[in-house]
Design a protein around this motif. Structure first.
Motif, PDB file in Angstrom:
ATOM      1  N   LEU A  82      10.269 -16.214  10.473  1.00 57.35           N
ATOM      2  CA  LEU A  82       9.688 -14.881  10.523  1.00 57.35           C
ATOM      3  C   LEU A  82       9.575 -14.224   9.155  1.00 57.35           C
ATOM      4  CD1 LEU A  82      11.589 -13.516  13.658  1.00 57.35           C
ATOM      5  CD2 LEU A  82       9.317 -14.535  13.575  1.00 57.35           C
ATOM      6  N   TYR A  83      10.305 -14.748   8.172  1.00 49.51           N
ATOM      7  CA  TYR A  83      10.345 -14.083   6.874  1.00 49.51           C
ATOM      8  C   TYR A  83       9.300 -14.609   5.892  1.00 49.51           C
ATOM      9  CZ  TYR A  83      12.847 -18.278   5.313  1.00 49.51           C
ATOM     10  OH  TYR A  83      13.195 -19.572   5.017  1.00 49.51           O
ATOM     11  N   VAL A  84       8.463 -15.560   6.315  1.00 48.88           N
ATOM     12  CA  VAL A  84       7.547 -16.209   5.374  1.00 48.88           C
ATOM     13  C   VAL A  84       6.512 -15.228   4.833  1.00 48.88           C
ATOM     14  CG1 VAL A  84       5.767 -17.990   5.155  1.00 48.88           C
ATOM     15  CG2 VAL A  84       7.880 -18.494   6.353  1.00 48.88           C
ATOM     16  N   ASP A  85       5.928 -14.397   5.699  1.00 49.41           N
ATOM     17  CA  ASP A  85       4.921 -13.437   5.244  1.00 49.41           C
ATOM     18  C   ASP A  85       5.504 -12.455   4.230  1.00 49.41           C
ATOM     19  OD1 ASP A  85       2.900 -14.500   6.853  1.00 49.41           O
ATOM     20  OD2 ASP A  85       3.542 -13.326   8.575  1.00 49.41           O
ATOM     21  N   TYR A 106       6.504 -22.308 -15.435  1.00 49.19           N
ATOM     22  CA  TYR A 106       7.241 -21.087 -15.145  1.00 49.19           C
ATOM     23  C   TYR A 106       8.606 -21.450 -14.572  1.00 49.19           C
ATOM     24  CZ  TYR A 106       2.827 -18.608 -15.793  1.00 49.19           C
ATOM     25  OH  TYR A 106       1.670 -18.099 -16.333  1.00 49.19           O
ATOM     26  N   ASN A 107       9.414 -22.141 -15.384  1.00 51.58           N
ATOM     27  CA  ASN A 107      10.742 -22.543 -14.918  1.00 51.58           C
ATOM     28  C   ASN A 107      11.672 -21.349 -14.749  1.00 51.58           C
ATOM     29  OD1 ASN A 107      10.019 -25.288 -14.961  1.00 51.58           O
ATOM     30  ND2 ASN A 107      10.468 -25.432 -17.159  1.00 51.58           N
ATOM     31  N   ASP A 108      11.389 -20.256 -15.452  1.00 52.87           N
ATOM     32  CA  ASP A 108      12.237 -19.079 -15.364  1.00 52.87           C
ATOM     33  C   ASP A 108      12.055 -18.316 -14.058  1.00 52.87           C
ATOM     34  OD1 ASP A 108       9.659 -18.545 -16.097  1.00 52.87           O
ATOM     35  OD2 ASP A 108      10.156 -16.779 -17.309  1.00 52.87           O
ATOM     36  N   PHE A 109      11.112 -18.740 -13.223  1.00 49.49           N
ATOM     37  CA  PHE A 109      10.862 -18.053 -11.958  1.00 49.49           C
ATOM     38  C   PHE A 109      11.773 -18.571 -10.838  1.00 49.49           C
ATOM     39  CE2 PHE A 109       8.269 -17.086  -8.119  1.00 49.49           C
ATOM     40  CZ  PHE A 109       8.197 -15.713  -8.286  1.00 49.49           C
ATOM     41  N   ASP A 110      12.526 -19.646 -11.088  1.00 48.05           N
ATOM     42  CA  ASP A 110      13.374 -20.241 -10.044  1.00 48.05           C
ATOM     43  C   ASP A 110      14.431 -19.263  -9.543  1.00 48.05           C
ATOM     44  OD1 ASP A 110      11.891 -22.481 -10.389  1.00 48.05           O
ATOM     45  OD2 ASP A 110      13.389 -23.584 -11.540  1.00 48.05           O
ATOM     46  N   GLU A 111      15.126 -18.608 -10.479  1.00 43.83           N
ATOM     47  CA  GLU A 111      16.187 -17.688 -10.102  1.00 43.83           C
ATOM     48  C   GLU A 111      15.624 -16.480  -9.351  1.00 43.83           C
ATOM     49  OE1 GLU A 111      19.841 -16.288  -9.411  1.00 43.83           O
ATOM     50  OE2 GLU A 111      19.336 -18.236 -10.291  1.00 43.83           O
ATOM     51  N   MET A 112      14.463 -15.992  -9.792  1.00 40.58           N
ATOM     52  CA  MET A 112      13.828 -14.863  -9.116  1.00 40.58           C
ATOM     53  C   MET A 112      13.451 -15.238  -7.678  1.00 40.58           C
ATOM     54  SD  MET A 112      12.669 -11.801  -8.981  1.00 40.58           S
ATOM     55  CE  MET A 112      12.790 -11.241 -10.678  1.00 40.58           C
ATOM     56  N   PHE A 113      12.927 -16.448  -7.489  1.00 46.29           N
ATOM     57  CA  PHE A 113      12.558 -16.888  -6.143  1.00 46.29           C
ATOM     58  C   PHE A 113      13.779 -16.985  -5.245  1.00 46.29           C
ATOM     59  CE2 PHE A 113      12.146 -20.456  -3.153  1.00 46.29           C
ATOM     60  CZ  PHE A 113      11.145 -19.938  -2.332  1.00 46.29           C
ATOM     61  N   ARG A 114      14.906 -17.464  -5.790  1.00 46.22           N
ATOM     62  CA  ARG A 114      16.123 -17.587  -4.990  1.00 46.22           C
ATOM     63  C   ARG A 114      16.558 -16.209  -4.472  1.00 46.22           C
ATOM     64  NH1 ARG A 114      18.910 -19.679  -8.625  1.00 46.22           N
ATOM     65  NH2 ARG A 114      18.258 -21.828  -8.256  1.00 46.22           N
ATOM     66  N   GLN A 115      16.496 -15.193  -5.331  1.00 52.86           N
ATOM     67  CA  GLN A 115      16.872 -13.853  -4.914  1.00 52.86           C
ATOM     68  C   GLN A 115      15.893 -13.280  -3.879  1.00 52.86           C
ATOM     69  OE1 GLN A 115      17.167 -11.495  -8.450  1.00 52.86           O
ATOM     70  NE2 GLN A 115      18.796 -12.748  -9.370  1.00 52.86           N
ATOM     71  N   LEU A 116      14.603 -13.519  -4.118  1.00 49.00           N
ATOM     72  CA  LEU A 116      13.597 -13.024  -3.171  1.00 49.00           C
ATOM     73  C   LEU A 116      13.755 -13.676  -1.805  1.00 49.00           C
ATOM     74  CD1 LEU A 116      10.408 -13.007  -5.447  1.00 49.00           C
ATOM     75  CD2 LEU A 116      11.767 -11.042  -4.744  1.00 49.00           C
ATOM     76  N   ARG A 117      14.081 -14.949  -1.802  1.00 44.56           N
ATOM     77  CA  ARG A 117      14.242 -15.651  -0.520  1.00 44.56           C
ATOM     78  C   ARG A 117      15.450 -15.122   0.243  1.00 44.56           C
ATOM     79  NH1 ARG A 117      15.758 -22.007   0.082  1.00 44.56           N
ATOM     80  NH2 ARG A 117      15.618 -22.149   2.341  1.00 44.56           N
ATOM     81  N   ALA A 122      17.662 -11.930   4.610  1.00 40.69           N
ATOM     82  CA  ALA A 122      18.575 -10.860   5.025  1.00 40.69           C
ATOM     83  C   ALA A 122      17.829  -9.799   5.839  1.00 40.69           C
ATOM     84  CB  ALA A 122      19.221 -10.226   3.790  1.00 40.69           C
ATOM     85  N   ARG A 123      16.619  -9.454   5.421  1.00 37.17           N
ATOM     86  CA  ARG A 123      15.832  -8.480   6.168  1.00 37.17           C
ATOM     87  C   ARG A 123      15.541  -8.969   7.584  1.00 37.17           C
ATOM     88  NH1 ARG A 123      11.047  -6.514   2.028  1.00 37.17           N
ATOM     89  NH2 ARG A 123      12.379  -5.486   0.489  1.00 37.17           N
TER      90      ARG A 123
END
Length: 615
Positions: A82-85, A106-117, A122-123
């Protein structure tokens, strides 16, 4: 579990993939999505289902049209994440902040993606918990109400049954005396066998029913009298049986014996040479200047234009708009959808096209001195040209030469519904091939319709080409197989197989067609359809493809390869059936029938059709 998330450009350059997931996808879901959905102007859909051996994926995507980026998430279909969108929306927002056209990694985006996921998951969990907390309260209240109602019902029943307290006493007031009085009145009405007007408010009047029956009986009598008179007239106008000769009648009226061709030897048949086929003539398109009013598509009459006013809309066209929003596009898209439907495009396809164009324009910056209506129309025209342009080259003459080098004939099977002109247009294709020095044989595999073999035999005599026939009530798959064998022995380059017309819902005939295609494995399966149909074209093609896939015994069933559009000269500017057929099947329009003579066969002019649809 999320299988993969990719970010790539419209040109196909992959900028970032989630290394944390690192799951190897089975098959090629991303390539299939690009080929079957994004390039086919189906990007307005919510998701895409991909099936591969041992895996079933669901793909969801979003665009950043201003930067030209595509964000795609892949997950197992059975999971229903349900969280994909929400995750895609957040990834798009954050990645657009660090995007640089000059960068490719864009290897520096890995950590940002982990937090966003983690945030998106959680939502979703909080949403699930809130729903679970609400449900028990509602169910508990509902249970209490049901329990109270049940106990009240028992009390009412006992009090009513005793006959002591069910009148005007105190107990009747506590337990709902009005209810018991109503029940009493209903029961007394039933037991007395009379209609109680006080308790049966709004009931049907029996006297009215009797009147209606009497009226209906009179009408029925008059109808039967009329029918009897019609029967008498028919009896009087009965046609006498025709006597053919003095010999006893045969059990079957079948004159399609192969030896019957000897009876035509005394007839001098001149080869039908009507000049060069229209397929070989280049059609010159006149570039007509369109008026500004046509391009505007009535945008000034829309509610949005009235809200903004003349000055604001003019200022927006001069200075440009920061980013196009869906609300800005809706009036122009609504006008485009109505226009496409007036040109015979199926409603479902017109709506999907508008959704796809909206998805490709949303978020883009409007150029200066440009109106939204003209931007939307240009995007729609580009989309129409992309859809109608064949995705793969099908050059019949080249493929015929390739098959000839292998020592086998090139086989074309003509399929379609009843009465669309398969036999006539088969003869037009044969005429075109003859003018390119290709030897042709016809195969009469329509063993169902009366007169079909004689019709094809007439075309064969006029064109002076051989025909293979076995008469009626034969298995068309076997007839086609023997025709191909005969063509191999005689050295014919092409075999044109004529089949019986059949409706898309006729399963026995569709099963016979599937058998014919599976047994003979033709090089080309041509669907012959009318240019007159609108929404029915979608139903015909989708069900033909579906039946051919379902009824085939092969793991890789043959579907429709191309379309021959007939009666194109009768539709004026209502050319939407061509778009509907190509969109629903993905097969190109290879031939267009536009008349009665053998030369009346054309190529589809893609740009001309696109302009006609938007004119």
């Amino acid at each position: 579990m999320l299988e993969q998330l990719l970010i790539f450009t419209r040109g196909g350059l992959i900028l970032w993939t989630c290394k944390e997931l690192g799951n190897a996808l089975k098959g090629s879901p991303i390539e299939t999505l690009i080929r079957s959905c994004l390039l086919e102007e189906r990007s307005g859909a919510a998701s895409y289902n991909y099936d591969a051996p041992g895996a079933a994926y669901t793909l969801k995507w979003t665009f950043h049209n201003e930067l030209g980026l595509v964000f795609v998430a892949v997950y197992q279909r059975i999971l229903h994440l349900l969280y994909v969108d929400d995750l895609l929306s957040m990834v798009k927002h954050e990645f657009s902040k660090i995007y640089d056209p000059k960068r490719t990694e864009y290897n520096d985006f890995d950590e940002m993606f982990r937090q966003l996921r983690m945030e998106a998951e959680a939502r979703t969990e909080e949403l699930k918990k809130s729903k679970q907390l609400i449900k028990p309260v509602n169910s508990r209240k509902q249970g209490q109400l049901q329990k109270a109602g049940f106990e009240g019902g028992k009390r009412n029943k006992s009090e009513f049954g005793s006959g002591n307290d069910g009148g005007d006493g105190d107990s009747a007031k506590v337990t709902g005396g009005n209810h018991t009085n109503m029940e009493k009145s209903r029961v007394t009405a039933v037991t007395n066998g009379k209609e109680n007007t006080g308790s049966n408010i709004g009931a049907f009047d029996v006297s009215k029913l009797q009147k209606l029956r009497s009226k209906g009986g009179k009408k029925k009598d008059t109808i039967t009298n009329k029918e009897d008179s019609k029967v008498d007239m028919k009896k009087k106008a009965t046609k006498k049986n025709r006597v053919w000769d003095d010999s006893p009648p045969e059990s079957k009226l079948d004159f399609t014996d192969p030896m019957a061709e000897d009876s035509y030897d005394h007839i001098d048949v001149v080869a039908a040479d009507q000049g060069e086929s229209m397929m070989d003539k280049e059609e010159i398109l006149s570039s007509e200047s369109e008026t500004e009013g046509d391009e505007d598509m009535g945008n000034d009459n829309k509610p949005e234009a009235k809200k903004k006013g003349w000055f604001s809309s003019m200022f927006q066209s001069i200075a440009g708009k920061a980013n196009l929003e869906k609300a800005d596009l809706e009036p122009a898209l609504k006008a485009l959808k109505d226009r496409l439907m007036t040109k015979n495009v199926a409603e479902e396809i017109a709506e999907k096209l508008c959704e796809s164009v909206a998805a490709s324009l949303e978020g883009k910056k409007l150029a200066s001195f440009t109106r939204i209506s003209s931007t939307v129309q240009a995007a729609m025209e580009e989309a129409l040209i992309r859809i109608l342009t064949p995705k793969r080259s099908i050059d019949i003459l080249r493929d015929v030469q390739a098959a000839k080098e292998l020592g086998k004939p090139y086989v074309v099977v003509f399929v379609g519904v009843n009465g669309v002109g398969k036999s006539t247009n088969l003869a037009k294709v044969a005429y075109w091939l003859l003018h390119h020095k290709v030897s042709v044989m016809m195969a009469a595999c329509d063993t169902f319709r009366s007169g079909a073999v004689e019709q094809l035999r007439t075309h064969a005599r006029r064109l002076q080409i051989p025909i293979f026939e076995k008469g009626y009530e034969k298995d068309p798959a076997i007839v086609a197989k023997e025709a191909i064998q005969e063509a191999t022995r005689s050295g014919s380059d092409v075999v044109l197989v004529d089949t019986a017309g059949r409706m898309q819902d006729n399963e026995p005939l569709m099963r016979a067609l599937s058998k014919l295609i599976y047994l003979n494995n033709p090089d080309l399966v041509l669907f012959v359809g009318e240019a007159l149909v609108g929404n029915d074209a979608v139903d015909q093609l989708s069900k033909f493809n579906q039946k051919l896939a379902d009824l085939s015994t092969s793991s890789n069933p043959r579907l429709i390869d191309g379309i021959l559009l007939t009666k194109f000269d009768t539709i004026d500017d209502k050319v939407g059936a061509a778009l509907s057929m190509v969109y629903i099947s993905g097969a190109p329009v290879m031939f267009v029938g536009c008349g009665q003579s053998y030369t009346d066969l054309k190529k589809l002019q893609v740009k001309s059709i696109a302009k006609t649809l938007l004119k």
